[in-house]
Design a protein around this motif. Structure first.
Motif, short mmCIF file in Angstrom:
data_model
loop_
_atom_site.label_atom_id
_atom_site.label_comp_id
_atom_site.label_asym_id
_atom_site.label_seq_id
_atom_site.Cartn_x
_atom_site.Cartn_y
_atom_site.Cartn_z
N MET A 116 46.78 40.21 42.15
CA MET A 116 45.50 39.85 42.77
C MET A 116 45.69 39.55 44.27
O MET A 116 44.90 39.99 45.10
CB MET A 116 44.90 38.63 42.07
N ASN A 117 46.78 38.81 44.58
CA ASN A 117 47.03 38.50 45.99
C ASN A 117 47.36 39.75 46.78
O ASN A 117 46.90 39.94 47.91
CB ASN A 117 48.17 37.48 46.11
N ALA A 118 48.19 40.61 46.20
CA ALA A 118 48.59 41.83 46.90
C ALA A 118 47.41 42.78 47.09
O ALA A 118 47.35 43.51 48.09
CB ALA A 118 49.70 42.55 46.11
N GLY A 159 44.36 41.89 47.60
CA GLY A 159 43.35 41.35 48.50
C GLY A 159 41.99 41.16 47.85
O GLY A 159 40.96 41.21 48.53
N GLY A 160 41.97 40.95 46.53
CA GLY A 160 40.71 40.72 45.84
C GLY A 160 39.93 41.97 45.49
O GLY A 160 38.80 41.89 45.00
N GLN A 187 43.76 46.39 42.69
CA GLN A 187 44.54 45.56 41.77
C GLN A 187 45.02 46.39 40.58
O GLN A 187 46.18 46.30 40.17
CB GLN A 187 43.69 44.38 41.28
N GLN A 226 54.38 35.99 36.45
CA GLN A 226 55.32 35.55 37.50
C GLN A 226 56.44 36.57 37.65
O GLN A 226 56.81 37.25 36.69
CB GLN A 226 55.92 34.18 37.13
#
Length: 270
Positions: free
Chosen positions: A1-3, A5-6, A11, A38
């Motif tokens: 999700m972070n990579a 960018g939403g 995603q 993780q």
């Protein structure tokens, strides 16, 4: 999700690419037993190798794209502003001098990047030195209380006790500095009031210049602070907090890089 960018589409694409990457290696890179997933130990190690490889590739591209050799120097923001820039500014204007990239990093982060080869030169605390890094001291400093005379008046012989009840700003109100401050206030009825904990020394200096408080800063900031009209209290109580900083580098890399060797000579390293 972070990579991603939403972005849901991005995603999904990254998720698919991660599975393809795991298929290539033949083992998992993510621990999917937790939500969110993780990176597992294997993934972290692959990421470290990849970061070193990509960093090396970027340096090679940078080397052949520009006329000047590129040298990266990592240090804390206060060291960059108050020491590196004043020391190197005129050097950088010389013909054929290397092009320097200043990277704002903590001392421990700088050491990590030096060891992994992601930066060329670092300015670090002597106590953080490790591995096969070469190190040469460039100076020692200890903290002191700084104030602006337009807002505070401590007379000719200020002491820690004269700070009782006064507003104080510090960087990272933990560790040995806090132990020293608590010890100095131990025999007093009251103590200075810490009103701001900052992430950098330049932030502390900004508060001092605005008259908000007295700041605890290293004497490294002496010239810069005095040019701004600030004054040091000259407290002897902090002298046991002396810190030695120096230039650190990898000797093998310096031997193979004319740019690194040139910048090291600017620091007096032979």
């Amino acid at each position: 999700m972070n990579a991603a960018g939403g972005e849901p589409t991005r995603q999904s694409q990254i998720s698919r690419q991660m599975k393809e990457l795991e298929g290539f290696f033949g083992f998992d890179l993510l621990d999917r037993s937790s939500t969110p997933h993780q990176v597992n130990q294997a993934g972290r190690q692959i990421a470290q190798h990849t970061e070193v490889f990509l960093g090396s590739m970027m340096r090679s591209m940078d080397h052949y794209t520009h006329d000047r050799l590129s040298v990266s120097i990592a240090a804390g923001e206060s060291i960059i502003q108050w020491f590196l820039i004043p020391t190197l500014a005129k050097r950088l204007t010389q013909k054929n001098s290397p092009r320097v990239r200043f990277l704002n990093q903590t001392s421990s982060q700088t050491v990590d990047r030096l060891v992994s080869g992601l930066v060329d030169i670092g300015v670090i605390k002597e106590g953080d030195r490790r591995g096969n890094l070469a190190f040469e001291s460039i100076g020692s400093h200890y903290p002191d209380a700084l104030y602006h005379p337009d807002y505070f008046d401590f007379g000719n012989k200020p002491t820690w006790e004269s700070l009782v009840g006064k507003p104080l700003a510090v960087q990272d109100h933990r560790g040995s500095l806090r132990v020293t401050m608590d010890r100095l206030s131990g025999g007093l009825d009251s103590s200075p009031q810490v009103i701001a904990e900052c992430t950098s020394y330049p932030q502390v200096l900004e508060l001092v210049m605005n008259g908000s408080c007295i700041g605890i800063l290293p004497r490294l900031a002496r010239k810069h602070a005095e040019n701004k009209g600030c004054k040091w209290m000259g407290l002897k109580e902090f002298e046991d907090q002396k810190t030695t900083i120096g230039v650190a580098w990898n000797k093998d890399r310096a031997k193979n890089s004319a740019g690194i060797a040139t910048v090291l000579r600017w620091f007096g390293v032979k």
